[in-house]
Design a protein around this motif. Structure first.
Motif, short mmCIF file in Angstrom:
data_model
loop_
_atom_site.label_atom_id
_atom_site.label_comp_id
_atom_site.label_asym_id
_atom_site.label_seq_id
_atom_site.Cartn_x
_atom_site.Cartn_y
_atom_site.Cartn_z
N GLN A 115 0.94 -1.44 -0.05
CA GLN A 115 0.03 0.02 -0.05
C GLN A 115 0.69 1.26 0.10
O GLN A 115 0.42 2.48 -0.52
CB GLN A 115 -0.96 -0.02 1.07
N ARG A 116 1.99 1.03 0.41
CA ARG A 116 3.03 2.36 0.56
C ARG A 116 3.96 2.26 -0.25
O ARG A 116 4.82 1.11 -0.42
CB ARG A 116 3.21 2.62 2.15
N ILE A 117 4.49 3.35 -0.38
CA ILE A 117 6.07 3.60 -1.49
C ILE A 117 6.79 4.54 -0.80
O ILE A 117 6.37 5.59 -0.83
CB ILE A 117 5.85 3.67 -2.93
N CYS A 118 7.98 4.32 -0.50
CA CYS A 118 9.10 5.13 -0.26
C CYS A 118 9.75 5.32 -1.48
O CYS A 118 10.49 4.51 -1.89
CB CYS A 118 9.66 4.71 1.00
N VAL A 119 10.17 6.62 -1.65
CA VAL A 119 11.20 7.08 -2.72
C VAL A 119 12.25 7.88 -1.92
O VAL A 119 11.87 8.96 -1.33
CB VAL A 119 10.42 7.56 -3.99
N VAL A 120 13.44 7.81 -2.56
CA VAL A 120 14.48 8.62 -2.16
C VAL A 120 15.45 9.19 -3.30
O VAL A 120 15.41 8.38 -4.43
CB VAL A 120 15.38 8.14 -1.14
N GLY A 121 16.11 10.06 -3.12
CA GLY A 121 17.01 10.62 -4.10
C GLY A 121 17.53 12.09 -4.17
O GLY A 121 17.89 12.38 -3.04
N GLU A 122 17.68 12.77 -5.28
CA GLU A 122 18.07 14.12 -5.14
C GLU A 122 16.85 15.24 -5.65
O GLU A 122 17.00 15.75 -6.81
CB GLU A 122 19.51 14.25 -6.13
N GLY A 123 16.12 15.55 -4.46
CA GLY A 123 15.02 16.40 -5.05
C GLY A 123 15.52 17.51 -4.77
O GLY A 123 16.27 18.15 -4.08
N ARG A 124 14.77 18.78 -5.33
CA ARG A 124 14.99 20.08 -5.27
C ARG A 124 14.53 20.74 -3.70
O ARG A 124 15.13 21.35 -3.20
CB ARG A 124 14.28 20.88 -6.26
N GLU A 125 13.19 20.05 -3.30
CA GLU A 125 12.87 20.58 -2.10
C GLU A 125 13.13 19.67 -1.03
O GLU A 125 13.15 20.05 0.31
CB GLU A 125 11.35 20.70 -2.31
N ARG A 126 13.14 18.28 -1.24
CA ARG A 126 13.55 17.15 -0.34
C ARG A 126 14.10 16.17 -1.04
O ARG A 126 14.06 15.84 -2.15
CB ARG A 126 12.29 16.61 0.57
N PHE A 127 14.70 15.32 -0.21
CA PHE A 127 15.35 14.11 -0.47
C PHE A 127 14.66 12.72 -0.34
O PHE A 127 14.97 11.52 -0.75
CB PHE A 127 16.72 13.89 0.23
N GLY A 128 13.41 12.76 0.18
CA GLY A 128 12.65 11.30 0.01
C GLY A 128 11.09 11.87 0.61
O GLY A 128 10.90 12.87 0.92
N HIS A 129 10.32 10.86 0.14
CA HIS A 129 8.86 10.98 0.49
C HIS A 129 8.35 9.60 0.57
O HIS A 129 8.91 8.67 0.05
CB HIS A 129 8.19 11.66 -0.64
N VAL A 130 7.30 9.70 1.36
CA VAL A 130 6.37 8.41 1.53
C VAL A 130 4.99 8.54 1.06
O VAL A 130 4.39 9.58 1.59
CB VAL A 130 6.41 7.88 3.12
N PHE A 131 4.47 7.83 0.19
CA PHE A 131 3.09 8.02 -0.23
C PHE A 131 2.31 6.88 -0.49
O PHE A 131 2.99 5.78 -0.51
CB PHE A 131 3.02 8.72 -1.51
N MET A 132 0.77 7.06 -0.65
CA MET A 132 0.08 5.69 -0.75
C MET A 132 0.06 5.33 -2.14
O MET A 132 -0.01 6.27 -3.14
CB MET A 132 -1.43 6.11 -0.43
N ALA A 133 0.40 4.21 -2.45
CA ALA A 133 0.31 3.56 -3.88
C ALA A 133 -0.95 3.91 -4.69
O ALA A 133 -0.91 3.86 -5.87
CB ALA A 133 0.73 2.14 -3.76
N ASP A 134 -2.12 3.72 -4.06
CA ASP A 134 -3.47 4.00 -4.64
C ASP A 134 -3.77 5.39 -4.82
O ASP A 134 -4.53 5.66 -5.93
CB ASP A 134 -4.42 3.06 -3.86
N THR A 135 -3.50 6.07 -3.94
CA THR A 135 -3.86 7.52 -4.01
C THR A 135 -2.77 8.72 -4.27
O THR A 135 -3.14 9.84 -4.44
CB THR A 135 -4.87 7.84 -2.84
N GLY A 136 -1.32 8.27 -3.84
CA GLY A 136 -0.59 9.39 -3.80
C GLY A 136 -0.64 10.28 -2.63
O GLY A 136 0.36 11.29 -2.29
N THR A 137 -1.22 9.96 -1.42
CA THR A 137 -1.51 10.74 -0.32
C THR A 137 -0.35 10.49 0.43
O THR A 137 0.16 9.19 0.44
CB THR A 137 -2.88 10.32 0.41
#
Length: 596
Positions: A115-137
């Motif tokens: 249900q959830r996905i964590c992504v990390v990397g080289e973002g302009r505002e942040r380096f990572g985020h966790v969101f719901m796979a179905d809604t993007g919340t």
């Protein structure tokens, strides 16, 4: 008339020095994933010749992972987009697309409940985020790191935990959902490149460019200990757990992979891949009964699980755009030379020996030899007996663009400013030109030579008498000539141009062979290829399409749309009268069955 894609000789991973590569594994242990260009490559782990390619990203892909259920794959790219798509259908139907942040995504991980996905990397505002796979919340923040995050992983059981590896030399631990920073572990002294939970979720391991690997407990985040002292003599690019959680596989820039006993933190076996820079190990994956690693060269290595100090096999291939193709059908064995592919057995290897120092522009073959010309202004010879470059090299005064086999072993080379004749291992004569030669073809029975011009947009027909060229006639096009090819029976000459046209000429008069315009491509035509019986002509284009034309029925043709999606066709040829082979900028070789 119809067509079918019989097989794909897929590209290797495209690697970059100093940059880890993330491999994704199927939960069922059947396939593995890696990015290349705008594509995600899915390969069968038992038979890597069986492969599929996902091509729906608009920018360069960086990582792909299966969901724990195995029904979906999430893939990410340099723009920060994540696409979640179906694995059960051939069309790979898109489920959702999100952009958690703007910037390069370097790793992602699913929660065990899908249900959830964590992504990390080289973002302009942040380096990572966790969101719901179905809604993007959003379901939490990956905050606190002061530099790029290279790796992340989800704990396989509740309570959920996320660990991250950053270029601020720390490992981050996040609790949730919603996920918030819990602590940071600063045992590494250089960039941390990989972090992975054990299959049971009780431990996690990290590896970094300091050559060190550490093991931590998940309940209180205390350090169990360090693997080795240090683990590797070079940076650790990746770590991967065995399915039973008792061992750990590591890949390093010291050109080795090691298997570690988790209970004692000691090395069980070391597999040394070589001594060249290209033998640096930039990724690894322990998938069921298979241990894989990826070299900086792009080669995929299968390590023997029973004796991890040995390799079972190495998968070789291309990982950059294919620019030249030669087909040889000898002794009932079809060999396609971009590297050496045996289409009957599926065996393949790279050409051995000292090759060119720059891009190969064109190649052709006769019964004993392959001839290649390159941007390094040279021509080299490949023995068909042992598939190895010969020591002889011929240097030209201007850049060679195309090479063709003539009569009595003579080789003709079209260069920017000259046409050269090569006999044996030396250049015997040359003829100056001022139209920038792009392609050359030799009439199979007559003394006619066709040369395409870029600057004047003409096809030049020369009569070759010994070593002397005399101009016979020219045919004008509305775009630069990209390829010329006489038919095997000598009846036709085909020419293609940058104005998307394919023109068929009568080779005895050099008048148009018919009154029908072959202009169905929507962009520059790059290449032409004749069937052995001269009845069919294939053309490949910048528009990604292949068209097979019927010479005796000029109103009929077969169009293979998006033959290489998002990639121009670079070379094309016939293996037999009903089989076409094509190469693309996507580094893939495809075999097509044509039914007329």
């Amino acid at each position: 008339m119809s067509f079918k894609n019989r097989s794909i000789f897929v590209t290797l991973p495209r690697t970059q020095r100093g940059m880890p590569l993330v491999l994704g594994g199927d939960p069922k242990g059947k396939t593995f994933l890696y990015p290349h260009g705008n594509s995600i490559i899915i390969r069968d782990i038992e038979n890597p010749m069986i492969a599929d390619v996902y091509t729906e990203h608009c920018t360069q892909t960086t990582v792909a992972k299966y969901s724990p259920s195995g029904f979906y794959i999430a893939s990410a790219d340099q723009s920060g987009k994540v696409r979640i798509w179906d694995t059960t259908q051939k069309e790979h139907i898109l489920k959702n697309e999100y952009q958690p942040f703007a910037g390069i995504i370097k790793d992602l991980a699913f929660s065990p409940d899908n249900q959830r996905i964590c992504v990390v990397g080289e973002g302009r505002e942040r380096f990572g985020h966790v969101f719901m796979a179905d809604t993007g919340t959003s379901v939490g923040e990956i905050a606190g790191h002061s530099n790029i995050i290279n790796s992340c992983d989800f704990r396989s059981k509740r309570p959920f935990r996320i660990v991250t590896a950053s270029e601020d030399n720390s490992v981050g631990v996040y609790e949730g959902p919603p996920f918030k920073s819990k602590t940071y572990l600063s045992d590494h002294t250089r960039f941390v490149q990989s972090v992975r939970f054990s299959p049971d979720g009780d431990l996690f391991a990290s590896g970094g460019f300091d050559g060190k690997m550490f093991l931590y407990k998940c309940d209180d985040y205390s350090k169990v200990g360090e693997f080795g002292d240090p683990a590797h003599a070079g940076g650790v690019y990746a770590v991967s757990w065995s399915p039973d959680g008792t061992k750990l596989l590591s890949a390093s820039g010291d050109k080795s992979c090691k298997v570690w006993d988790v209970s004692t933190l000691s090395v069980v076996a070391q597999c040394q891949m070589g001594n060249d820079i290209a033998d640096q190990q930039v990724s690894c994956l322990w998938q069921g009964q298979h241990m894989l690693s990826v070299s900086l060269s792009g080669f995929i290595n299968y390590i023997d699980i029973n004796d991890p100090s040995k390799l079972i096999k190495t998968i070789k291939g291309h990982n950059k755009s294919i620019t030249a193709l030669a087909i040889s059908v000898d002794d009932n064995q079809s060999l396609t030379f971009t590297m050496c592919w045996d289409l009957a057995s599926g065996e393949y290897d790279r050409i051995k020996g000292l090759g060119h120092s720059n891009q190969v522009q064109n190649m052709t073959s006769n019964s004993s030899c392959i001839y290649t010309c390159s941007l390094d202004d040279t021509m080299k010879f490949i023995s068909k007996k042992d598939h190895q470059y010969q020591p002889e090299t011929i240097k030209f005064d201007s850049q060679p663009r195309s090479v063709a086999c003539g009569k009595n072993g003579t080789i003709l080379v079209a260069c920017l400013n000259e046409i050269c004749i090569v006999e044996g291992n030396s250049k015997t004569s040359h003829f100056p030109i001022d139209f920038e030669g792009t392609s050359i073809s030799v009439h199979p029975t007559e003394s006619d030579i066709a040369v395409g011009g870029a600057r004047d947009m003409k096809v030049h027909i020369y009569l070759l008498n010994g070593c002397n060229f005399s101009l016979k006639t020219t045919m004008e096009h509305r775009g630069a000539i990209t390829d010329v090819a006489y038919s095997p029976n000598g009846m036709y000459l085909a020419a293609s141009d940058s104005n998307r046209k394919v023109v068929l000429y009568n080779a005895s008069t050099y008048e148009l062979a018919h009154n029908h315009e072959w202009g169905f491509h929507t962009a520059k035509v790059n290449c032409l290829g004749w069937s052995p019986n001269s009845s069919y002509l294939a053309s490949g284009s910048l528009d990604t399409h292949i068209i097979v034309w019927v010479t005796e029925q000029p109103t009929k043709h077969i169009m293979i749309k998006n033959a290489h999606p998002q990639s121009q066709i670079t070379r094309i040829g016939f293996l037999d009268n009903a089989t076409v082979v094509s190469t693309g900028q996507d580094s893939n070789v495809k075999i097509w069955d044509i039914v007329f």
